[in-house]
Design a protein around this motif. Structure first.
Motif, PDB file in Angstrom:
ATOM      1  N   GLU A 244       5.758  11.519  30.638  1.00 36.88           N
ATOM      2  CA  GLU A 244       5.683  12.427  29.488  1.00 36.88           C
ATOM      3  C   GLU A 244       7.036  12.468  28.794  1.00 36.88           C
ATOM      4  O   GLU A 244       8.074  12.569  29.447  1.00 36.88           O
TER       5      GLU A 244
ATOM      6  N   GLU B  84       1.797  20.415  27.237  1.00 36.58           N
ATOM      7  CA  GLU B  84       2.659  21.447  26.660  1.00 36.58           C
ATOM      8  C   GLU B  84       3.177  22.277  27.835  1.00 36.58           C
ATOM      9  O   GLU B  84       2.399  22.682  28.694  1.00 36.58           O
TER      10      GLU B  84
ATOM     11  N   HIS C 297      -7.085  20.210  24.756  1.00 38.68           N
ATOM     12  CA  HIS C 297      -5.824  20.805  25.212  1.00 38.68           C
ATOM     13  C   HIS C 297      -6.058  22.239  25.691  1.00 38.68           C
ATOM     14  O   HIS C 297      -6.557  23.064  24.915  1.00 38.68           O
TER      15      HIS C 297
ATOM     16  N   GLU D 122       4.824  11.892  23.297  1.00 39.68           N
ATOM     17  CA  GLU D 122       4.042  10.758  23.791  1.00 39.68           C
ATOM     18  C   GLU D 122       3.725  10.991  25.257  1.00 39.68           C
ATOM     19  O   GLU D 122       4.558  11.514  25.998  1.00 39.68           O
ATOM     20  N   VAL D 123       2.535  10.593  25.662  1.00 41.29           N
ATOM     21  CA  VAL D 123       2.201  10.529  27.082  1.00 41.29           C
ATOM     22  C   VAL D 123       1.863   9.062  27.361  1.00 41.29           C
ATOM     23  O   VAL D 123       0.877   8.548  26.837  1.00 41.29           O
TER      24      VAL D 123
ATOM     25  N   ARG E 207       6.546  20.362  23.826  1.00 43.24           N
ATOM     26  CA  ARG E 207       5.263  19.711  23.565  1.00 43.24           C
ATOM     27  C   ARG E 207       5.441  18.199  23.660  1.00 43.24           C
ATOM     28  O   ARG E 207       6.438  17.675  23.187  1.00 43.24           O
ATOM     29  N   SER E 208       4.491  17.528  24.225  1.00 43.04           N
ATOM     30  CA  SER E 208       4.620  16.080  24.381  1.00 43.04           C
ATOM     31  C   SER E 208       4.609  15.382  23.026  1.00 43.04           C
ATOM     32  O   SER E 208       3.787  15.673  22.157  1.00 43.04           O
TER      33      SER E 208
ATOM     34  N   THR F 263      -3.647  13.035  27.380  1.00 46.94           N
ATOM     35  CA  THR F 263      -3.314  12.777  25.976  1.00 46.94           C
ATOM     36  C   THR F 263      -2.295  13.758  25.407  1.00 46.94           C
ATOM     37  O   THR F 263      -1.584  13.423  24.464  1.00 46.94           O
ATOM     38  N   SER F 264      -2.234  14.985  25.949  1.00 44.07           N
ATOM     39  CA  SER F 264      -1.255  15.955  25.436  1.00 44.07           C
ATOM     40  C   SER F 264      -0.839  16.899  26.555  1.00 44.07           C
ATOM     41  O   SER F 264      -1.656  17.257  27.409  1.00 44.07           O
TER      42      SER F 264
ATOM     43  N   HIS G  55       8.833  14.792  25.821  1.00 45.03           N
ATOM     44  CA  HIS G  55       8.627  16.046  25.093  1.00 45.03           C
ATOM     45  C   HIS G  55       9.767  16.343  24.136  1.00 45.03           C
ATOM     46  O   HIS G  55      10.915  15.947  24.379  1.00 45.03           O
TER      47      HIS G  55
END
Lengths: 157, 157
Positions: A92, A123, A146, A109-110, A106-107, A120-121, A94
């Motif tokens: 991850e 936080e 999410h 990119e993952v 907040r990410s 995919t996301s 962020h």
């Protein structure tokens, strides 16, 4: 704590320490679970980042569950970045802010190896008050929107 | 080495240990440099991965240069994955193979925080022979094509 603290990470200094506690995990695709957790966050030879290590265990048996390692980066003003590697094949990256002993990330990119689960996301919110660290982790994964996945309360060891 | 080794990571067992040595770095955008390096690779409580930690120092002064942490994953047969977090704001996710004490990995994704340098591809080859670990790292970054960046020889401590 012998290593000097880079001035840019002074604002993240409240995170430094070894933290132990318990958390709960929920997600639509799994049974709710609880875990014991240890987090260590430490400075790194005067560099502008903190080293982050985490692991969790099953309370009843002590069996290892999750682990992750990475770095909190102070990149100027209230802006913070986090880079995390996980043995599940996920990394991850962020961006976020630090304010009032609260880090909110907040990410961007993952990244996933070919065999990793689809995340995919992510936080992450960490709040330190007195000798207590509370965090929440929200995640979008395996086709689910999410939402809250992890919540924990840890105390400075 | 007290931790039991997961059967799936037996093929990666030759990597386990603490390794110390020297390397050289080159890239079209920088002056060539040398570094001292320590790598530790260890099993993790019977889980199907190895924990990887690395750091380098400037030989003359001992000043810390690069660092990274992550996990080598055994995912069946000769297939290996690597997840690496770097305090420079970069995370690499690799897939590759292990064969004849040689691990060859190519990045599937390189994730970057908003302030990180542009790294687009990374390729890592590690070879262990007797008590010597040699690696090469090729990288495509900051507009330059994929090419040799790092080369090092380390010995089991």
């Amino acid at each position: 704590m012998d290593e000097p603290l880079h001035p840019d990470v002074a604002e993240l200094g409240f995170l430094i320490g070894t933290w132990r506690g318990r958390g709960t995990g929920v997600y639509p695709t799994i049974e709710p679970f609880t875990y014991e957790e240890e987090i260590t966050i430490r400075p790194a030879s005067g560099k502008p980042f903190l080293v982050y290590e985490q692991r969790t265990r099953r309370p009843a048996t002590g069996e290892p569950l999750h682990a992750e390692v990475g770095y909190f980066r102070a990149v100027g003003g209230p802006t913070v970045e986090l880079v995390v590697a996980q043995p599940t094949g996920i990394a991850e990256v962020h961006t976020g802010t630090v304010r009032d002993a609260t880090v909110h990330l907040r990410s961007v990119e993952v990244a996933r190896t070919p065999t990793a689960k689809e995340v995919t996301s992510v936080e992450r919110t960490l709040v330190v008050e007195d000798a207590t660290l509370r965090y929440e982790l929200h995640m979008g994964a395996v086709g689910q929107p999410h939402q809250l996945h992890l919540k924990a309360v840890l105390h400075r060891a």
